[in-house]
Design an enzyme around this catalytic site. Structure first.
Site, mmCIF file in Angstrom:
data_model
loop_
_atom_site.group_PDB
_atom_site.id
_atom_site.type_symbol
_atom_site.label_atom_id
_atom_site.label_comp_id
_atom_site.label_asym_id
_atom_site.label_seq_id
_atom_site.Cartn_x
_atom_site.Cartn_y
_atom_site.Cartn_z
ATOM 1 N N LYS A 79 -2.766 -5.955 4.900
ATOM 2 C CA LYS A 79 -3.598 -4.862 4.498
ATOM 3 C C LYS A 79 -4.794 -5.437 3.660
ATOM 4 O O LYS A 79 -4.332 -5.729 2.865
ATOM 5 C CB LYS A 79 -3.145 -3.776 4.429
ATOM 6 C CG LYS A 79 -3.818 -2.451 4.328
ATOM 7 C CD LYS A 79 -3.137 -0.927 4.013
ATOM 8 C CE LYS A 79 -3.942 0.251 4.409
ATOM 9 N NZ LYS A 79 -3.111 1.754 3.953
ATOM 10 N N SER A 154 -3.798 5.039 7.251
ATOM 11 C CA SER A 154 -4.872 4.229 7.037
ATOM 12 C C SER A 154 -4.550 2.685 7.531
ATOM 13 O O SER A 154 -5.333 1.905 7.808
ATOM 14 C CB SER A 154 -5.416 4.256 5.482
ATOM 15 O OG SER A 154 -4.070 3.795 4.709
ATOM 16 N N SER A 178 0.457 6.552 5.716
ATOM 17 C CA SER A 178 -0.162 5.449 6.158
ATOM 18 C C SER A 178 0.497 4.198 6.863
ATOM 19 O O SER A 178 -0.167 3.582 7.349
ATOM 20 C CB SER A 178 -1.447 4.836 5.133
ATOM 21 O OG SER A 178 -2.544 5.936 5.243
HETATM 22 N N1 GLN Z 1 -4.054 10.042 5.835
HETATM 23 C C1 GLN Z 1 -3.763 10.435 4.162
HETATM 24 C C2 GLN Z 1 -4.924 10.411 3.446
HETATM 25 O O1 GLN Z 1 -5.763 10.450 4.137
HETATM 26 C C3 GLN Z 1 -2.825 9.537 3.824
HETATM 27 C C4 GLN Z 1 -3.078 8.098 3.316
HETATM 28 C C5 GLN Z 1 -2.413 7.167 3.074
HETATM 29 O O2 GLN Z 1 -1.108 7.172 3.159
HETATM 30 N N2 GLN Z 1 -2.921 6.037 2.408
HETATM 31 O O3 GLN Z 1 -4.762 10.523 2.179
#
Ligand code: GLN
Length: 485
Positions: A79, A154, A178
């Protein structure tokens, strides 16, 4: 089957038996990237040169007759918020569009020691804020099961790369779901380890009390292998815990006879798609057939998880992201005549809409006069949520829920309404607030799209989670699912 379709464990056997070389394996994966990447867009950067050099070194080692480890020579995607020495690390943000870290994150250092072949840096929502990769400043990633749908986020690039065979495994980060939600949307396995299990040194910080790095893989055995390679104490991350790292593959085949599994009723109510509910209920029946006892339980503060997360995570983000001022690294506005204007323009242009929204929310809830009403209150709610899990996990070995309330949604379907997007993480966010470990494994298809099953365990009980997930996957036949790309 082509090499890129195999798992880590299968490829390791092939490498050991000299059925193919690490370079041949890499070439097959690079060809696959060539073939599908234009459609999928999983990578911000493809690192062919780095990968070729790493594969060459593994082949030399094999030629010398030395034994190779389980991850040696296996192509992986990382990532793009994990620092890689000498390789662009952008967080899919204009703010870091030119940032080349001078050092490796600890997980990267560990993977290099384990013989990784890094094929690329995976696309993501900007600074890991989002659930669809639509917040990437560069381009969205497509879901390999249906190009009109999001891969989740994400870590959407990581999940899509594994699902499409563009990498054999990937690393993601999980602050509020995410890793698990994109794993669920793309039909792969994804695990968020216990807070403290894996070092975050070199992970670009989003919300430091929630962030964890974890694996995305084609099956549970591979997940156990990758977790074993990246877990462990690190003096560079004061939140990492000095517990010994077990061999996570050792207990995989023990089965789940006699395990007590709790089914929290709050995860099966309103907003959970009927098809998802049905797939998860069928999975629960499979767990019972395997000899586990499944019983309804309750996590009564579940309704408060989303509001608490959207105070705590933006508060921490507003503080963590204060460092992007155009002075030391990353994007800088070159037109300003004075330093204050330079700060302002750099931040207005460098950050996208969602990141700015979080910074504003976080700055507001931390400001004097609002701190007690919002931030402090959210921390208290977080304790209640953690106590829910403590209580439930006293009685049960594991909890089982859907990973996401829906299957992968369409591009644009939620992007205009932040609240709709935030609701995508309703089943995963509490786990981060409580700091406990959880995995998502595919449990079937609804309308041709993968559904994820989430196993949640006690702190540092990753072994139990993997053991149960493995038993399920074997019985359900959902290991290494492939989209018809
Ligand atoms: N979708 C969640 C957010 O926007 C979690 C994101 C994540 O786990 N990095 O914060």
């Amino acid at each position: 089957m082509a090499l890129h379709e195999l798992t880590i464990a299968q490829l390791h056997e092939g490498l050991k038996k000299k059925e193919f070389s690490a370079t041949e394996l890499l070439t097959d994966v690079l060809q696959r990237i060539e073939q599908v990447e234009e459609k999928i867009k999983a990578f911000v950067t493809v690192t062919e040169d780095v990968a070729r050099e790493q594969a060459r070194r593994v082949d030399e080692k094999i030629a010398r007759g030395e034994e190779i480890g389980p991850l040696e020579g296996i192509p992986a995607a990382i990532k793009d918020n994990i620092c890689t020495e000498g390789v662009l690390t952008t967080c899919s943000s204009k703010m870091l569009h030119n940032f080349v870290p001078p050092y490796d994150a600890t997980v990267m250092r560990k993977l290099k020691a384990a013989g990784v072949v890094m094929v690329g840096k995976a696309n993501m929502d900007e600074f890991a804020m989002g659930s669809s990769t639509e917040n990437s400043r560069f381009f969205p990633t497509k879901n390999p099961w249906d190009m009109g749908r999001v891969p989740g986020g994400s870590s959407g690039g990581s999940a899509a790369a594994v699902a499409a065979g563009e990498a054999i495994y990937a690393l993601g980060s999980d602050t509020g779901g995410s890793i698990r939600q994109p794993a669920s949307f793309c039909g792969v396995v994804g695990m968020k380890p216990t807070y403290g299990r894996v070092s975050r040194y070199g992970l670009v910080a989003f919300a430091s009390s929630l962030d964890q790095i974890g694996p995305l893989t084609k099956d549970v055995r591979d997940c156990a292998l990758v977790l074993g390679a990246i877990a462990g104490h690190d003096p560079m991350d004061s939140t990492s815990v000095p517990h010994p790292v077990p061999d996570y593959t050792a207990s995989l085949e023990k089965g789940i006879k006699g395990m007590r599994i709790g089914i929290p009723r709050e995860y099966f109510g309103e907003g959970i798609d009927a098809g998802v509910k049905e797939a998860v209920k069928k999975a629960i029946a499979t767990l019972e057939d395997l000899g586990a006892t499944c019983e309804e339980t309750s996590l009564p503060h579940t309704d408060y998880a989303l509001p608490a997360y959207y105070i705590i995570a933006p508060a921490e983000a507003s503080s963590n992201l204060a460092r992007y001022d155009g002075v030391r690294y990353g994007y800088r506005d070159e037109t300003a005549e004075d330093v204050v204007t330079m700060f302002m323009r750099t931040r207005s242009e460098g950050f996208g809409t969602e990141v700015k929204r979080r910074i504003m929310l976080g700055t507001y809830t931390l400001s004097s006069g609002y701190y007690d009403a919002y931030y402090l209150k959210a921390l208290k709610v977080r304790t209640l949520i953690k106590q829910d899990f403590d209580r439930a996990l006293e009685k049960f070995d594991l909890l089982v829920t859907p990973t996401s309330p829906t299957v992968a949604f369409r591009f644009g379907e939620r992007a205009a309404d932040p609240l709709q997007m935030y609701l995508s993480d309703i089943c995963t966010i509490s786990v981060n607030l409580a700091g406990v470990p959880a995995i998502s494994v595919p449990c079937g298809l609804v309308d041709g799209l993968p559904v994820g099953l989430q196993f949640i365990g006690r702190p540092f009980a990753e072994e139990t989670i993997l053991q149960a997930a493995y038993a399920f996957e074997q019985a359900a036949g959902t290991a290494n699912l492939k989209p018809a790309l």
